[in-house]
Design a protein around this motif. Structure first.
Motif, PDB file in Angstrom:
ATOM      1  N   GLN A 125    -100.619 110.359  81.049  1.00  0.00           N
ATOM      2  CA  GLN A 125     -99.442 109.578  80.692  1.00  0.00           C
ATOM      3  C   GLN A 125     -98.270 110.542  80.591  1.00  0.00           C
ATOM      4  OE1 GLN A 125     -99.648 107.355  77.042  1.00  0.00           O
ATOM      5  NE2 GLN A 125     -97.572 106.602  77.264  1.00  0.00           N
ATOM      6  N   ALA A 126     -97.376 110.459  81.535  1.00  0.00           N
ATOM      7  CA  ALA A 126     -96.239 111.377  81.635  1.00  0.00           C
ATOM      8  C   ALA A 126     -95.143 111.006  80.642  1.00  0.00           C
ATOM      9  CB  ALA A 126     -95.678 111.325  83.054  1.00  0.00           C
ATOM     10  N   ASP A 130     -95.774 112.408  90.819  1.00  0.00           N
ATOM     11  CA  ASP A 130     -96.428 111.129  91.093  1.00  0.00           C
ATOM     12  C   ASP A 130     -97.859 111.306  91.599  1.00  0.00           C
ATOM     13  OD1 ASP A 130     -94.114 109.751  90.344  1.00  0.00           O
ATOM     14  OD2 ASP A 130     -93.331 109.733  92.397  1.00  0.00           O
ATOM     15  N   GLU A 182    -100.191 111.358  88.640  1.00  0.00           N
ATOM     16  CA  GLU A 182    -100.395 110.032  88.047  1.00  0.00           C
ATOM     17  C   GLU A 182    -101.352 109.209  88.902  1.00  0.00           C
ATOM     18  OE1 GLU A 182     -97.430 108.033  85.621  1.00  0.00           O
ATOM     19  OE2 GLU A 182     -95.966 109.403  86.543  1.00  0.00           O
ATOM     20  N   PRO A 191    -105.260 111.951  88.811  1.00  0.00           N
ATOM     21  CA  PRO A 191    -105.254 112.952  87.745  1.00  0.00           C
ATOM     22  C   PRO A 191    -106.323 114.033  87.891  1.00  0.00           C
ATOM     23  CG  PRO A 191    -105.828 110.776  86.889  1.00  0.00           C
ATOM     24  CD  PRO A 191    -105.463 110.604  88.313  1.00  0.00           C
TER      25      PRO A 191
END
Length: 130
Positions: free
Chosen positions: A43-44, A82, A85, A88
């Motif tokens: 979770q960025a 990206d 995400e 991962p």
């Protein structure tokens, strides 16, 4: 991205890599990904988010545990990876070759002071937490 020999490390196992464009790329150490095990979720932080050195700003989860990612320097989140995400597991495959997000430092002076508070690779690897 530079070689891991130029990276600076936080006690909380993040690395920071200052680039020629002035941005600082951030990832997690080999030790951190190894301790986590197979990474399943990242979770960025939010684009444009203002962060303070040492602040928990993101979360990484594996089959074993969840862990906070801390800002190694203060500044603004200007880019997110990206690819991480979407996949991962890349973090496990290349912890020093995969950045998570980029931070635009508040100023050159503050960056210089904050980088001095971080460790070299040799210092990090000989530290008590590794």
């Amino acid at each position: 991205m530079n070689s891991q020999d130029t990276f600076k490390f936080a006690e909380t196992h993040e690395w920071a890599d200052q680039e020629e464009d002035g941005l600082v790329w951030v990832g997690i150490s080999h030790h951190a990904q190894e301790a986590l095990g197979d990474v399943m979720f990242f979770q960025a932080p939010k684009l444009g988010q203002q962060v303070v050195q040492g602040e928990a700003i993101a979360t990484i989860e594996s089959v074993k545990a969840a862990s906070d990612i801390h800002a190694p320097i203060s500044g603004e989140i200007t880019a997110l990876n990206d690819a991480v995400e979407a996949a991962p597991e890349l973090i496990n495959e290349r912890p020093y070759g995969v950045w998570l997000f980029k931070i635009k430092p508040e100023s050159k002076d503050s960056l210089s002071l904050e980088l001095k508070q971080l460790m070299s690779l040799a210092q990090y690897e000989s530290g008590p937490g590794v």
